[in-house]
Every structure is written in structure tokens, then in C-alpha cells.
Design a protein around this motif. Sequence first.
Motif, PDB file in Angstrom:
ATOM      1  N   SER A  67     -12.606 -15.128   6.210  1.00  0.00           N
ATOM      2  CA  SER A  67     -13.467 -14.751   7.339  1.00  0.00           C
ATOM      3  C   SER A  67     -14.917 -14.622   6.899  1.00  0.00           C
ATOM      4  CB  SER A  67     -12.961 -13.492   8.039  1.00  0.00           C
ATOM      5  OG  SER A  67     -12.881 -12.427   7.156  1.00  0.00           O
ATOM      6  N   PRO A 121      -9.867 -11.513   4.349  1.00  0.00           N
ATOM      7  CA  PRO A 121     -11.273 -11.128   4.239  1.00  0.00           C
ATOM      8  C   PRO A 121     -12.131 -12.234   3.613  1.00  0.00           C
ATOM      9  CG  PRO A 121      -9.837  -9.420   3.321  1.00  0.00           C
ATOM     10  CD  PRO A 121      -8.960 -10.576   3.668  1.00  0.00           C
ATOM     11  N   ASP A 129      -3.751 -16.057   3.991  1.00  0.00           N
ATOM     12  CA  ASP A 129      -3.476 -15.865   2.562  1.00  0.00           C
ATOM     13  C   ASP A 129      -3.099 -17.184   1.883  1.00  0.00           C
ATOM     14  OD1 ASP A 129      -3.962 -13.174   2.934  1.00  0.00           O
ATOM     15  OD2 ASP A 129      -1.850 -12.632   3.128  1.00  0.00           O
ATOM     16  N   HIS A 145       6.959   0.235  11.538  1.00  0.00           N
ATOM     17  CA  HIS A 145       5.630  -0.084  11.011  1.00  0.00           C
ATOM     18  C   HIS A 145       4.721  -0.717  12.072  1.00  0.00           C
ATOM     19  CE1 HIS A 145       2.732  -1.150   7.889  1.00  0.00           C
ATOM     20  NE2 HIS A 145       2.675  -2.360   8.409  1.00  0.00           N
ATOM     21  N   GLU A 176       0.851  -1.181   0.000  1.00  0.00           N
ATOM     22  CA  GLU A 176       0.000   0.000   0.000  1.00  0.00           C
ATOM     23  C   GLU A 176       0.894   1.241   0.000  1.00  0.00           C
ATOM     24  OE1 GLU A 176      -3.583  -2.167   0.486  1.00  0.00           O
ATOM     25  OE2 GLU A 176      -2.099  -2.356   2.046  1.00  0.00           O
ATOM     26  N   CYS A 213      -7.083  -0.712  10.419  1.00  0.00           N
ATOM     27  CA  CYS A 213      -6.427  -1.997  10.685  1.00  0.00           C
ATOM     28  C   CYS A 213      -5.358  -2.291   9.645  1.00  0.00           C
ATOM     29  CB  CYS A 213      -7.450  -3.132  10.666  1.00  0.00           C
ATOM     30  SG  CYS A 213      -8.512  -3.154  12.113  1.00  0.00           S
ATOM     31  N   THR A 214      -5.731  -2.197   8.375  1.00  0.00           N
ATOM     32  CA  THR A 214      -4.750  -2.495   7.328  1.00  0.00           C
ATOM     33  C   THR A 214      -3.866  -1.267   7.112  1.00  0.00           C
ATOM     34  OG1 THR A 214      -6.524  -2.011   5.790  1.00  0.00           O
ATOM     35  CG2 THR A 214      -6.023  -4.321   6.139  1.00  0.00           C
ATOM     36  N   SER A 254      -0.569  -9.310  11.320  1.00  0.00           N
ATOM     37  CA  SER A 254      -0.718  -8.781   9.967  1.00  0.00           C
ATOM     38  C   SER A 254      -0.205  -9.808   8.984  1.00  0.00           C
ATOM     39  CB  SER A 254       0.075  -7.482   9.842  1.00  0.00           C
ATOM     40  OG  SER A 254       1.448  -7.772   9.845  1.00  0.00           O
ATOM     41  N   PRO A 269      -6.213 -10.673  -1.039  1.00  0.00           N
ATOM     42  CA  PRO A 269      -5.736 -11.317   0.189  1.00  0.00           C
ATOM     43  C   PRO A 269      -6.761 -12.271   0.777  1.00  0.00           C
ATOM     44  CG  PRO A 269      -6.386  -9.048   0.640  1.00  0.00           C
ATOM     45  CD  PRO A 269      -6.563  -9.258  -0.840  1.00  0.00           C
ATOM     46  N   GLY A 291      -3.048  -4.394  13.432  1.00  0.00           N
ATOM     47  CA  GLY A 291      -2.602  -5.023  12.195  1.00  0.00           C
ATOM     48  C   GLY A 291      -3.775  -5.487  11.343  1.00  0.00           C
ATOM     49  N   GLY A 292      -3.474  -5.872  10.120  1.00  0.00           N
ATOM     50  CA  GLY A 292      -4.515  -6.232   9.153  1.00  0.00           C
ATOM     51  C   GLY A 292      -5.474  -7.302   9.651  1.00  0.00           C
ATOM     52  N   VAL A 293      -4.968  -8.286  10.388  1.00  0.00           N
ATOM     53  CA  VAL A 293      -5.822  -9.393  10.837  1.00  0.00           C
ATOM     54  C   VAL A 293      -6.785  -8.923  11.951  1.00  0.00           C
ATOM     55  CG1 VAL A 293      -5.820 -11.788  11.677  1.00  0.00           C
ATOM     56  CG2 VAL A 293      -4.014 -11.010  10.163  1.00  0.00           C
TER      57      VAL A 293
HETATM   58  O1  KG4 Z   1      -1.361  -4.875   8.123  1.00  0.00           O
HETATM   59  P1  KG4 Z   1      -1.588  -5.323   6.750  1.00  0.00           P
HETATM   60  O2  KG4 Z   1      -2.430  -4.468   5.835  1.00  0.00           O
HETATM   61  O3  KG4 Z   1      -0.226  -5.530   6.006  1.00  0.00           O
HETATM   62  C1  KG4 Z   1       0.915  -6.003   6.640  1.00  0.00           C
HETATM   63  O4  KG4 Z   1       1.559  -5.209   7.374  1.00  0.00           O
HETATM   64  O5  KG4 Z   1       1.175  -7.203   6.474  1.00  0.00           O
HETATM   65  O6  KG4 Z   1      -2.209  -6.798   6.846  1.00  0.00           O
HETATM   66  C2  KG4 Z   1      -2.603  -7.509   5.722  1.00  0.00           C
HETATM   67  C3  KG4 Z   1      -2.985  -8.895   6.163  1.00  0.00           C
HETATM   68  C4  KG4 Z   1      -3.231  -9.850   5.008  1.00  0.00           C
HETATM   69  O7  KG4 Z   1      -2.506 -11.025   5.244  1.00  0.00           O
HETATM   70  C5  KG4 Z   1      -4.717 -10.102   5.073  1.00  0.00           C
HETATM   71  O8  KG4 Z   1      -5.090 -11.399   4.633  1.00  0.00           O
HETATM   72  C6  KG4 Z   1      -5.015  -9.932   6.538  1.00  0.00           C
HETATM   73  O9  KG4 Z   1      -4.219  -8.847   6.919  1.00  0.00           O
HETATM   74  N1  KG4 Z   1      -6.439  -9.618   6.766  1.00  0.00           N
HETATM   75  C7  KG4 Z   1      -7.270 -10.447   7.438  1.00  0.00           C
HETATM   76  C8  KG4 Z   1      -8.556  -9.855   7.384  1.00  0.00           C
HETATM   77  N2  KG4 Z   1      -8.448  -8.692   6.684  1.00  0.00           N
HETATM   78  C9  KG4 Z   1      -7.141  -8.566   6.323  1.00  0.00           C
HETATM   79  N3  KG4 Z   1      -7.042 -11.614   8.060  1.00  0.00           N
HETATM   80  C10 KG4 Z   1      -8.091 -12.225   8.641  1.00  0.00           C
HETATM   81  N4  KG4 Z   1      -9.343 -11.734   8.615  1.00  0.00           N
HETATM   82  C11 KG4 Z   1      -9.620 -10.564   8.018  1.00  0.00           C
HETATM   83  N5  KG4 Z   1     -10.876 -10.102   8.002  1.00  0.00           N
END
Ligand code: KG4
Length: 501
Positions: free
Chosen positions: A350, A347, A333, A277, A178, A466-467, A302, A344, A435-437
Motif C-alpha cells: 500500500s 503495508p 502478502d 476472532h 500476535e 485494525c490488526t 485480514s 507482511p 480486520g488487518g486489511v
Molecule cells: O487481522 P490481522 O492482523 O491478522 C489476521 O487475522 O489475519 O491481518 C493481517 C493482514 C496481513 O495479511 C497484512 O498484510 C494485512 O492484514 N494488512 C494490510 C495492510 N496492513 C495490514 N493489507 C493491505 N494494506 C494494508 N495497509
Amino acid sequence: MTIDDLDTAVAIERASFPRPWTRAMFAEDLSRDDRVWIAAETGGRLCGYAGATWHADEAHIMNLAVESAHRQQGLATALLSELLELLVCRGVHRATLEVREHNDAARRLYESAGFRAVGARPGYYTETGEDAVIMWTDDLAAPGASARLEVLGEHAAQALSDVPANELVLAIESSCDETAAAVMRGGTELLSSVVASQVDFHSRFGGVVPEIASRKHTEAIVAVIDEALTEAGVGFSDLDAIAVTYGPGLVGALVVGLAYAKGLALATGLPLVGVNHLEGHIFANMLADERVAPPLVALVVSGGHTSLVHMPEWGVYRTMGETLDDAAGEAFDKVAKFLGLGYPGGPIISKLAEAGNAAAIDFPRAMMHSGDYSFSLSGLKTSVINHIRHERDAGREVDVPDLAASFQQAVIDVQVSKAVKAVKETGVGTFCLAGGVAANRALRQAMTLAMEANGVLVSVPPFALCTDNAAMIAAAGTHRLRRGDRLDLDAEAVPNLRLGE
Ligand code: KG4
Ligand code: ZN
């Protein structure tokens, strides 16, 4: 140190020294721009201060005092260390001071910072007839910077600020896929946040392709930053500082944001602040909820990280444990990729899991009872893949929602159990999911229930925070700016940067 501190400062002076500084002396000094005065506070109240004057590359330390109730806590060392660091930042290499001949504690303090006795002024302290020892150093370095962060709380750190209040910060993030920029005022007021996702370019490969990421960042960064400034209604000349993610992440991606930030800092003369980060992800929580403050424990989950972090104070991070192999998002992923569901995976999995039975398949909860804070997710991923192969070989249709829900539950169970243990062990009252998760609804819910059952304040950022984004980098960057943290113009991206370094 400000005029508001002077009543307390004068009281501390009177209690500490036979020849105290007066209010008028402090006031006159604070108004001069060849002086540096810094304050230490506890609970919002002044408890120590230090001041120096300087000319060209030489300084004179004029005063350093700590209220008697707060002595023996390392505050004098912290104040001296910060003062010297601020002087070094102004190009000072040499410094001198006078100390009472019999003040052994003060002499030891200055000796530990490299000062040496070089002479005496006989009878300098007329009230007692004591001699002054003249101390000197021509090799000024700021010792114990990390010790300083351990000791000083937020108020002191803010008082040490050499930037205006309501500082306008441009933040840049490019650690993964991003390209993001944000403009923030005063550490909390978000004026703009622009995120250009490259996900479409990576999705057909089922993951982030580093070479594509670097190229896309290069193509997007100028426009993303322009848009962030335009949306905020400001120009480069309005800014007070630039914050940038310098690690961890993909090195070829990080360098794009960092090179832009360094170029801008060089061209404008603005201070440059480097942000970790993961620290950014934690600050997404503070941005969303002002009650969130250390001491706390954060779980950063993440695409690249699964880390349990203890943050006892502002600016202090202790990694309690992290994944030994795959990150949580990476596991989502990879499972999605194996099922051919797209990228990814988080989402997608889930969403599917909402319609599935989490108890359908008993996947392993690796390291759940290991007694430490390490995670391992590659075994779970392999079990899921083996299960799919096994079902397919047996000619059975895989129930994807059940599989998604069972896999997700196995991830959640381990994360909740370790996070609760970490909160109990550290005794903190606040927990942050980051984090993203953290966008995963089932994880948010499970974590909230478990923490609330333990009387802990739980923070989960809004989905958009989050992301990856630059708003969180701006929030973390403003804190670092106020602590005096600066990134040199020759700093490099650090792909394996650890929190606390
Ligand atoms: O924080 P982020 O945008 O990038 C990093 O720093 O890595 O996280 C992205 C990660 C991806 O692996 C994506 O599959 C995961 O976050 N993610 C999720 C969900 N939304 C995004 N994992 C599980 N459930 C979600 N709803
Ligand atoms: Zn991230």
C-alpha cells in the motif's frame, strides 16, 4: 429484572392475571438470592418477565408474563428458554409449575420445553374456580437458545446479566502471530492493551510459520498478561471474567491463549467467555465509535479472512459470502513475497501504491459480477505473478509502484462493489470495515466514498485496532458475558470456527 421495572410489571400483571402479583411481592422476591428474575425490554421499556425460585437441583417457575401488545413474537419462548438456561447454570435439573387448566398457550409453551402434566390442584384459582394443572420435568435443558438471541435485543440481554455492571474483563488473543492481552471495564473503557508481535520471527519466511507461532505464544503469554494487568493497575482478584479467542485461527496458536484462559478460570473461579476472532474484528468498530450498532453489514478482511457479514442484532451473525480461496491480506502478502519485498505485504504494497498509477495494468476483477457475495483472490495473485514473469522475460524492468497500485485497485473494486450490494440488499444503515486489511488507506477511502454516496454510516477502526489485538476481544467478550454465554473448561480451540456458531 430490577426495582425500576416494577411499575410496569405491576401494570402488566393487572392486565394479564385475575390474581396479579403486587409490587410488594415482586420487591420481596427481587431481594432474595434464591430467586432468578429476568426481564425482556423493547425500546428500553419492560414488556415481559419471568421468575423462578430454586433449591438444590429443583426449581419452581413462579411467573411468566408478556404484555399483550408484544405477544405472538416469541418473547415467552425466549424468556422461558433464558430462565431455564440460568437455572441449569445453577445446577438445577428438575422443575415444576402450575398453570391454569384452560390456558392452552401456556401449556403448549411449557410442553415445548419438556414439561408434562403430572397432576391437578382442584379449584386452585379461587376467583374462577379453575383447576391448576401441575407440570413437571426432570430433564431440564434450555431449548431454543439461538432463537432466544434472534428475539432479544440488547436491553433484554443486558437485563439478563448475572455479572455486575462495569465488569472488569481480561481478554486474551493468540489466534495468529500476535500475543495480546487487554483489560477493559464496562465493555468500553480500555485500561490496557498489550500486543507482542512475532512478525520479526516470521518475516524471513515470508509468512506465518505455525510451529514458530505456537512456540512464541508460549514464550510471551505470561509476560504479556502480566503487563496488561500491571498497566491497568489491577490483579487477578479484581477481575469479573476472562474472555479468550477460541477460533478461527491456527490451532497450535489458539490453544496457547485458550489453555492459559482455562487455567486462570479454573484457579480463580471466574466465568470464561469464548470470542470468535472475526467478531472481535467487528467489535473494534464499536469500540472506536459508539454510534456503530446493529443492524449493520461488516466486511472482515485480514490475513486469513475475507467475509461479508450481516449482523441484524447484537449477537446474531449471518455470513453472506466469503473468499473461495485466498484471503485479501494473504493476496497482499503473497504478491509482496514474490517481489521479494518482505512480510507482511499489506503495508509495503500500500505504501508503494501511493506512488503508482492504479490504471496502469488492467488486472482481473474476479467475481465482481457473479451476483453473489463470494470472493476469489488467487486468480488475481496469479495474474500479478504472470505479469511480473512476462515483463522480466521480455527484459523489461517491472514498475513496482504501478504494479502495486493496479493490484490494490483490483482488490478494492471487487470489495467495494460487493459491500455496497450487501448493504443495499439488507437495507442496513451502517457499514463496518474490519480486520488487518482495513488499515489500507485506499480501501478505507474508496469504501467511505461509496457508502456515503448511498447514505450509509461508515466505520473504519483506528489503525491500531485494525490488526490483531485483545481490546477488540474484550469488547466482544463483554457483550457475550452479558448475554450469559460461557465457555466450558473442557472447550477446545476451533480452527475453522464460523461466525454465528
Ligand atoms: O487481522 P490481522 O492482523 O491478522 C489476521 O487475522 O489475519 O491481518 C493481517 C493482514 C496481513 O495479511 C497484512 O498484510 C494485512 O492484514 N494488512 C494490510 C495492510 N496492513 C495490514 N493489507 C493491505 N494494506 C494494508 N495497509
Ligand atoms: Zn485478525
